[in-house]
Design an enzyme around this catalytic site. Structure first.
Site, PDB file in Angstrom:
ATOM      1  N   ARG A  31      -8.043  11.883  12.908  1.00  0.00           N
ATOM      2  CA  ARG A  31      -6.601  11.615  13.010  1.00  0.00           C
ATOM      3  C   ARG A  31      -5.789  12.912  12.939  1.00  0.00           C
ATOM      4  NH1 ARG A  31      -5.084   6.710   9.228  1.00  0.00           N
ATOM      5  NH2 ARG A  31      -3.148   6.948  10.405  1.00  0.00           N
ATOM      6  N   LYS A  53       0.834  -1.212   0.000  1.00  0.00           N
ATOM      7  CA  LYS A  53       0.000   0.000   0.000  1.00  0.00           C
ATOM      8  C   LYS A  53       0.865   1.257   0.000  1.00  0.00           C
ATOM      9  CE  LYS A  53      -2.968   0.546   3.545  1.00  0.00           C
ATOM     10  NZ  LYS A  53      -2.813   1.816   4.294  1.00  0.00           N
ATOM     11  N   ARG A  86       2.734   5.987  -3.297  1.00  0.00           N
ATOM     12  CA  ARG A  86       3.867   6.791  -3.761  1.00  0.00           C
ATOM     13  C   ARG A  86       4.034   6.698  -5.269  1.00  0.00           C
ATOM     14  NH1 ARG A  86       4.302   5.645   1.445  1.00  0.00           N
ATOM     15  NH2 ARG A  86       5.653   6.847   2.837  1.00  0.00           N
ATOM     16  N   ARG A 102      -7.479  -3.171   9.930  1.00  0.00           N
ATOM     17  CA  ARG A 102      -6.563  -4.087  10.621  1.00  0.00           C
ATOM     18  C   ARG A 102      -7.189  -4.684  11.889  1.00  0.00           C
ATOM     19  NH1 ARG A 102      -2.568  -3.672   7.017  1.00  0.00           N
ATOM     20  NH2 ARG A 102      -1.916  -1.581   6.428  1.00  0.00           N
ATOM     21  N   ASP A 153       2.201  -1.342  11.891  1.00  0.00           N
ATOM     22  CA  ASP A 153       0.879  -1.734  11.378  1.00  0.00           C
ATOM     23  C   ASP A 153       0.550  -3.197  11.673  1.00  0.00           C
ATOM     24  OD1 ASP A 153       0.528   0.820  10.428  1.00  0.00           O
ATOM     25  OD2 ASP A 153       1.150   0.344   8.385  1.00  0.00           O
TER      26      ASP A 153
HETATM   27  C1  S3P Z   1       2.746   4.774   6.155  1.00  0.00           C
HETATM   28  C2  S3P Z   1       3.468   5.052   7.275  1.00  0.00           C
HETATM   29  C3  S3P Z   1       3.125   4.528   8.604  1.00  0.00           C
HETATM   30  C4  S3P Z   1       2.037   3.461   8.574  1.00  0.00           C
HETATM   31  C5  S3P Z   1       0.977   3.778   7.592  1.00  0.00           C
HETATM   32  C6  S3P Z   1       1.540   3.947   6.191  1.00  0.00           C
HETATM   33  C7  S3P Z   1       3.242   5.321   4.873  1.00  0.00           C
HETATM   34  O1  S3P Z   1       2.723   5.593   9.401  1.00  0.00           O
HETATM   35  O2  S3P Z   1       1.495   3.258   9.848  1.00  0.00           O
HETATM   36  O3  S3P Z   1       0.019   2.722   7.570  1.00  0.00           O
HETATM   37  O4  S3P Z   1       2.832   4.822   3.808  1.00  0.00           O
HETATM   38  O5  S3P Z   1       4.060   6.248   4.896  1.00  0.00           O
HETATM   39  P1  S3P Z   1       3.770   6.619  10.044  1.00  0.00           P
HETATM   40  O6  S3P Z   1       3.621   7.920   9.339  1.00  0.00           O
HETATM   41  O7  S3P Z   1       3.369   6.705  11.471  1.00  0.00           O
HETATM   42  O8  S3P Z   1       5.165   6.074   9.852  1.00  0.00           O
END
Ligand code: S3P
EC number: 2.5.1.19
Length: 432
Positions: free
Chosen positions: A124, A26, A31, A389, A316
């Site tokens: 969030r 994902k 990206r 999740r 995660d």
């Molecule tokens: C992600 C970074 C993680 C992760 C999220 C996806 C990402 O969060 O928990 O599910 O794709 O950059 P953080 O920003 O806390 O590292």
């Protein structure tokens, strides 16, 4: 078969046996679309995750003027000459990565953008991206004193600065680096621990001058040139089957073509530390990202401590690690994981409350928990709280319990893993 909506009663039986591939990563999928849209040339993507979170990013980059089309088994991202102001509010759905990375991109692009999301995303925190981006000169505001989405971005000229993040976060780091592409002068981001580095790898692969020096990453303003992205399987999706296999006697699961970037493989270290058989074969690097076939075999699991630098490497996966820990002998301790409280739900509260009702011996802390095992689990009704999740972790808890578990709404599973239940059926040899 893909996930439905509404409640689902799970009554599968283990063990889990077989070899599968899981859908594309994902983080890398988001990206690929976003960096493709910023590039000078087109980007061809193979293995892109086909799930709602990534659809949200696709809609967003289309609103910014990119074209995304299928060609054979590839998706082609054709960037606009310059990103344009979106004609409407950009809805990121459930996806924190879409919202935070887009905030970084849009901060330096002329025009007004409003980014929002579903009820989970609107709870969030966004101050973590707003504060550092403001230091670069960004004009941003958000609801509730700049704490929560929607986020309003008025793109303007930015200046590169050095950021020192208090919490390791790939989303915040990426937002700053992406803003840095459009800024005047270099932008650096230092983290207390290393978070996932897909942004660094992909931007470097697309020709952006980017240096990594210990825990600090520095980017020089430039436009990526696009290129090819080959997305490996998502270890965060594989985690459900790997943890289930480790804890269910008689199980053995192989996940082929799995992303094993070292910033993501904390789970494999934990599985090994708990005594599960973990074997990697066919290790190779494709398009800048390591991948392997990974086999996990059931074992009598032993408790372990999970804290410090490993936490961002499995953040995660912790909900399903909590499920697995109920079957390990001794006291599994998880600390330094306060970030779990600000994911798609407060995952410490959600898993703590749900596992306790299922019979687990669990003590919650502000930044983690202690789980005493092994304990047989019982059937429960689970509030999935718009959190994929939580739903998938409790589907694995159901297998371990051998009893019925009712998930109150499984629509959330489609955000990251629409084929989860059909792959689970295949491995468990049973229907729901
Ligand atoms: C992600 C970074 C993680 C992760 C999220 C996806 C990402 O969060 O928990 O599910 O794709 O950059 P953080 O920003 O806390 O590292």
């Amino acid at each position: 078969m893909t996930t439905g909506t509404g409640p689902l009663t799970c009554r599968r039986k283990g063990p889990l046996r077989g070899a599968i591939e899981v859908p594309g990563d994902k983080s890398i999928s988001h990206r690929a679309l976003l960096f493709g849209a910023l590039s000078t040339g087109e980007t061809r993507v193979r293995g892109l995750l086909d799930a709602e979170d990534v659809h949200a990013t696709r809609r967003a980059v289309e609103a910014l003027g990119a074209t995304v089309r299928a060609e054979g088994d590839e998706l082609v991202v054709v960037p606009p000459a310059a990103l344009r102001e979106p004609g409407d509010v950009v809805d990121c759905g459930n996806s924190g990565t879409s919202l935070r990375l887009l905030t970084g991109v849009l901060a330096g692009v002329p025009g007004l953008s409003i980014l929002t999301g579903d009820a989970s995303l609107r709870r969030r925190p966004v101050r973590r991206v707003i504060d550092p981006l403001r230091r670069m000169g960004a004009d941003l505001s958000a609801r509730d004193g700049d704490r929560l989405p929607p986020v309003v971005v008025r793109g303007r000229p930015l200046e590169g600065v050095r950021h020192a993040l208090e919490v390791a976060s790939a989303q915040v780091k990426s937002a700053c680096l992406l803003a840095g592409l459009f800024a005047e002068g270099e932008t650096s981001v230092a983290e207390p621990e290393r978070s996932r580095d897909h942004t660094e790898r992909m931007l470097a692969g697309m020709g952006v001058p980017i240096r990594v020096d210990g825990l600090e990453v520095t980017v020089t303003p430039s436009r990526p040139r696009g290129g090819r992205v080959d997305v490996p399987g998502d270890i965060s999706s594989a985690a459900f089957f790997l943890c289930g296999a480790a804890a269910l006697p008689g199980s053995e699961v192989t996940v082929r073509n799995l992303g094993v970037n070292p910033t993501r493989t904390g789970l494999l270290d934990v599985l090994a530390a708990m005594g599960a058989g973990v074997v990697r074969t066919n290790e190779r690097e494709v398009a800048g990202e390591p991948r392997a076939d990974v086999t996990v075999r059931a074992a009598a699991l032993e408790a372990t401590e999970i804290r410090g630098a490993i936490i961002p490497r499995l953040i995660d996966e912790l909900p399903v690690v909590m499920v697995m820990a109920t079957q390990a002998r001794g006291r599994t301790l998880i600390r330094d994981a306060r970030e779990l409280r600000v994911k798609e739900s407060d995952r410490l509260a959600a898993m703590g409350e749900t596992l306790a009702r299922a019979g687990a011996k669990i003590e919650l802390f502000d930044d983690g928990c202690a789980i005493e095992g092994p304990t047989p689990l019982r059937g429960v009704t689970v509030q999935t709280r718009l959190d994929h999740r939580i739903a998938m972790s409790m589907a694995i808890a159901q297998l371990l319990s051998g009893e019925e578990v009712v998930l109150d709404d499984v629509a959330c599973v489609a955000t990251s893993f629409p084929s989860f239940f059909s792959l689970l059926d295949g491995l468990s040899g049973s229907g729901a």
